[in-house]
Design an enzyme around this catalytic site. Structure first.
Site, PDB file in Angstrom:
ATOM      1  N   ASP A   1      34.543 -60.072  15.167  1.00 42.12           N
ATOM      2  CA  ASP A   1      35.227 -59.348  16.239  1.00 42.12           C
ATOM      3  C   ASP A   1      35.045 -60.063  17.581  1.00 42.12           C
ATOM      4  O   ASP A   1      34.614 -59.475  18.562  1.00 42.12           O
ATOM      5  CB  ASP A   1      34.702 -57.911  16.312  1.00 42.12           C
ATOM      6  CG  ASP A   1      34.951 -57.133  15.028  1.00 42.12           C
ATOM      7  OD1 ASP A   1      35.770 -56.209  15.042  1.00 42.12           O
ATOM      8  OD2 ASP A   1      34.343 -57.480  13.996  1.00 42.12           O
TER       9      ASP A   1
ATOM     10  N   ASP B   1      38.819 -60.149  12.830  1.00 40.76           N
ATOM     11  CA  ASP B   1      39.249 -59.864  14.193  1.00 40.76           C
ATOM     12  C   ASP B   1      38.991 -61.079  15.075  1.00 40.76           C
ATOM     13  O   ASP B   1      37.909 -61.238  15.650  1.00 40.76           O
ATOM     14  CB  ASP B   1      38.589 -58.609  14.758  1.00 40.76           C
ATOM     15  CG  ASP B   1      39.222 -57.335  14.213  1.00 40.76           C
ATOM     16  OD1 ASP B   1      40.167 -57.432  13.404  1.00 40.76           O
ATOM     17  OD2 ASP B   1      38.785 -56.240  14.606  1.00 40.76           O
TER      18      ASP B   1
ATOM     19  N   TYR C   1      42.510 -60.927  19.086  1.00 40.38           N
ATOM     20  CA  TYR C   1      42.905 -59.650  19.697  1.00 40.38           C
ATOM     21  C   TYR C   1      44.211 -59.766  20.474  1.00 40.38           C
ATOM     22  O   TYR C   1      44.468 -59.024  21.420  1.00 40.38           O
ATOM     23  CB  TYR C   1      41.782 -59.099  20.592  1.00 40.38           C
ATOM     24  CG  TYR C   1      40.642 -58.520  19.796  1.00 40.38           C
ATOM     25  CD1 TYR C   1      40.528 -57.157  19.597  1.00 40.38           C
ATOM     26  CD2 TYR C   1      39.700 -59.348  19.206  1.00 40.38           C
ATOM     27  CE1 TYR C   1      39.488 -56.623  18.834  1.00 40.38           C
ATOM     28  CE2 TYR C   1      38.661 -58.833  18.440  1.00 40.38           C
ATOM     29  CZ  TYR C   1      38.562 -57.468  18.263  1.00 40.38           C
ATOM     30  OH  TYR C   1      37.542 -56.956  17.506  1.00 40.38           O
TER      31      TYR C   1
ATOM     32  N   HIS D   1      35.866 -56.772   6.297  1.00 41.43           N
ATOM     33  CA  HIS D   1      35.948 -56.383   7.705  1.00 41.43           C
ATOM     34  C   HIS D   1      35.448 -54.958   7.942  1.00 41.43           C
ATOM     35  O   HIS D   1      34.627 -54.729   8.828  1.00 41.43           O
ATOM     36  CB  HIS D   1      37.380 -56.519   8.221  1.00 41.43           C
ATOM     37  CG  HIS D   1      37.464 -56.277   9.700  1.00 41.43           C
ATOM     38  ND1 HIS D   1      36.827 -57.094  10.621  1.00 41.43           N
ATOM     39  CD2 HIS D   1      38.079 -55.305  10.430  1.00 41.43           C
ATOM     40  CE1 HIS D   1      37.060 -56.645  11.841  1.00 41.43           C
ATOM     41  NE2 HIS D   1      37.806 -55.552  11.757  1.00 41.43           N
TER      42      HIS D   1
ATOM     43  N   HIS E   1      35.172 -45.894  13.736  1.00 37.56           N
ATOM     44  CA  HIS E   1      35.647 -46.336  12.413  1.00 37.56           C
ATOM     45  C   HIS E   1      34.830 -45.713  11.285  1.00 37.56           C
ATOM     46  O   HIS E   1      34.643 -46.312  10.228  1.00 37.56           O
ATOM     47  CB  HIS E   1      35.604 -47.869  12.312  1.00 37.56           C
ATOM     48  CG  HIS E   1      36.351 -48.560  13.411  1.00 37.56           C
ATOM     49  ND1 HIS E   1      37.684 -48.339  13.643  1.00 37.56           N
ATOM     50  CD2 HIS E   1      35.950 -49.461  14.354  1.00 37.56           C
ATOM     51  CE1 HIS E   1      38.077 -49.084  14.674  1.00 37.56           C
ATOM     52  NE2 HIS E   1      37.043 -49.755  15.126  1.00 37.56           N
TER      53      HIS E   1
ATOM     54  N   HIS F   1      34.257 -54.927  12.427  1.00 34.22           N
ATOM     55  CA  HIS F   1      35.041 -53.741  12.767  1.00 34.22           C
ATOM     56  C   HIS F   1      34.359 -52.840  13.796  1.00 34.22           C
ATOM     57  O   HIS F   1      34.966 -52.457  14.793  1.00 34.22           O
ATOM     58  CB  HIS F   1      35.372 -52.956  11.500  1.00 34.22           C
ATOM     59  CG  HIS F   1      36.571 -52.068  11.610  1.00 34.22           C
ATOM     60  ND1 HIS F   1      37.672 -52.390  12.362  1.00 34.22           N
ATOM     61  CD2 HIS F   1      36.859 -50.852  11.048  1.00 34.22           C
ATOM     62  CE1 HIS F   1      38.581 -51.439  12.252  1.00 34.22           C
ATOM     63  NE2 HIS F   1      38.108 -50.495  11.475  1.00 34.22           N
TER      64      HIS F   1
ATOM     65  N   HIS G   1      31.951 -52.398  16.818  1.00 34.77           N
ATOM     66  CA  HIS G   1      31.506 -53.353  17.836  1.00 34.77           C
ATOM     67  C   HIS G   1      30.063 -53.094  18.238  1.00 34.77           C
ATOM     68  O   HIS G   1      29.753 -52.738  19.383  1.00 34.77           O
ATOM     69  CB  HIS G   1      32.436 -53.294  19.037  1.00 34.77           C
ATOM     70  CG  HIS G   1      33.846 -53.642  18.709  1.00 34.77           C
ATOM     71  ND1 HIS G   1      34.911 -53.373  19.547  1.00 34.77           N
ATOM     72  CD2 HIS G   1      34.388 -54.233  17.611  1.00 34.77           C
ATOM     73  CE1 HIS G   1      36.032 -53.789  18.980  1.00 34.77           C
ATOM     74  NE2 HIS G   1      35.743 -54.304  17.796  1.00 34.77           N
TER      75      HIS G   1
END
Length: 475
Positions: free
Chosen positions: A175, A204, A207, A326, A336, A363, A365
């Site tokens: 990410d 990720d 972005y 992910h 999430h 996924h 953060h």
């Protein structure tokens, strides 16, 4: 004196035994009611800000039609091939890669293909992909792209031949994005005293979909930002939700279009029928990459592939079995939450059966490491739905803490669940340093610390060769 000494020794032994029993009871009670450690470190509250487009990390290399966004990844199953990718903006230019071994005057060449794509009002540059094959293991190679116009030279080192006792070190990033925090993460990884040889990237990337109209210029800036690492060591790609780029409101209905045009994977080498789920061998590790956002239910291509893939793993050759995905299966943050649950229900029994050592996901953060647990006893009738300690299960690590513009996940579920060993709402990266067939050293570094500070660390004991409880090794 002897009698007095014996009496004192006996009394001390009894007292020690009592202390041990009481202390053991207290510790056991603490273990039963406390899920692990929630770090007391509190990151300074500040907005995560993207670096401006004129930042030096986004600089276009000098020269007419100079290759940019150069990146490499593994190009076959066992590490004797490399996929070299780059983009030229003004014109296609040469699609030839010249390469040579260190200290060798003999240059070889490989030729690839050039593709382009359009996304809404954006037209890509000329995207080059070239696979260099039949390389020697454990060898440093130089390579040159942009031949005939503005050539640029880079290098990489191939992994050792797959084998049980060859050491190898992986970096772990997820990410990432392109904020100031993202730059700190990449800088920390580059400066880590334990040098990673390959990055396992858990999804990720740029972005770009967070910008108006999924601004694909941000795919270009991200490619230039990470070139300083990925042009010199392979990054193993996992597709995340920010790679989907599904935007019917813009007339874009083909998922993963920018990602699949820009970033290649060696999926055919492992008999996968899709580029987002595949496997590779790298030194002592067998790495399986799964796709959280492609169909994975029973009878789907990913399901059928994984069912056969686990059976192919030879732990005598590659003792360390690692899975990348992910969306995490075990996540105690309120972000999430349970998004990976349906995949867990489908596949977790296989992870336990085949004794996966570690699962890395993104996924969320923030950072979290689980104990070795499984939740495979549950069915809709018995109601058994609590994870239990399971020494055949992997350790689940969430490392979606690269530092992107969406910011930090700092809202945790309370109390900390039993399966969670350590969690902290910070940005950072990790190192998985395989020593031999039985031991690997793991450490996570937060961005706010100096380069050598390891916040969460433990020794992994291999599930196939050394299947002992390593919980006491987490420091």
């Amino acid at each position: 004196m002897a009698l007095a000494g014996s009496s004192f020794s006996s009394s001390a032994s009894v007292f020690g035994a009592i202390v041990f029993i009481v202390l053991g009871f207290v510790l056991n009670q603490a273990y039963l009611c406390h899920g692990g450690t929630t770090s007391t470190f509190v990151r300074k509250a500040e907005k995560t800000v993207d670096m401006p487009l004129d930042s030096d990390v986004f600089a276009v290399p000098p020269g007419y039609n100079a290759p940019q966004q150069v990146h490499i990844t593994q190009g076959d199953l066992d590490g004797k091939a490399v996929i070299v990718s780059w983009i030229t903006m003004e014109e296609p230019g040469s699609n030839t890669v010249a390469y040579w071994k260190e200290n060798s005057a003999e240059k070889k060449e490989a030729t690839g293909k050039i593709i382009q794509y359009k996304f809404y009002n954006y037209s890509s540059g000329h995207i080059h992909h070239c696979t260099i094959k039949q390389l020697e293991h454990d060898t440093k190679y130089y390579y040159e792209v942009g031949i005939g116009q503005s050539p640029r030279t880079f290098w990489f080192t191939t992994p050792p031949k797959p084998g049980p006792d060859v050491p190898y070190t992986f970096g772990l990033i997820g990410d990432l994005g392109q904020s100031y925090d993202s730059n700190r993460t990449l800088s920390h990884y580059e400066q880590n005293p334990i040098k990673g040889q390959t990055v396992l990237f858990v999804g990720d990337l740029s972005y770009a979909d967070n910008y108006p109209d999924h601004d694909n210029v941000r795919w270009d800036t991200w490619g230039r930002f990470i070139e300083r690492s990925v042009a010199y060591q392979p990054w193993i790609w996992t597709a995340g939700n920010h790679e989907i780029d599904f935007a019917p409101e813009l007339g874009e209905t083909k998922p993963f279009k920018p990602f699949s045009h820009r970033y290649r994977t060696p999926y055919r080498a492992s008999n996968s029928t899709g580029p987002f789920w595949y496997s590779i061998k790298r030194g002592p590790a067998y790495i399986i990459v799964l796709a959280s956002y492609s169909a994975y239910g029973k009878y789907t291509p990913q399901f059928k592939w994984l069912e056969s893939e686990f059976k192919k793993v030879n732990r005598n050759e590659t003792p360390w079995l690692i899975v990348l995905m992910h969306a995490p299966w075990y996540n105690s943050y309120n972000y999430h939450y349970m998004e990976g649950e349906t995949m867990r229900v489908m596949y977790e029994a296989w992870f336990v059966k085949y004794k996966v050592d570690a699962v890395f996901a993104g996924h969320v953060h923030a950072y979290e490491r689980s104990k070795r647990v499984s939740n495979i006893a549950y069915n809709i009738v018995n109601g058994i739905c609590k994870p239990v300690d399971d020494q055949s299960a992997p350790v689940y690590i969430t490392i979606g803490d690269g530092g992107n513009l969406e910011g930090l996940a700092n809202n945790m579920t309370e109390p900390q669940p039993d399966y969670s060993a350590f969690r902290e709402a910070s940005f950072g990266h990790a190192i998985f340093d395989i020593k031999n067939r039985t031991h690997a050293y793991y450490a996570w570094n937060r961005n706010q610390d100096g380069y050598a500070v390891e916040v969460d660390k433990m020794w992994f004991f291999n599930r196939y060769y050394n299947p002992h409880d390593e919980s006491a090794s987490a420091l």
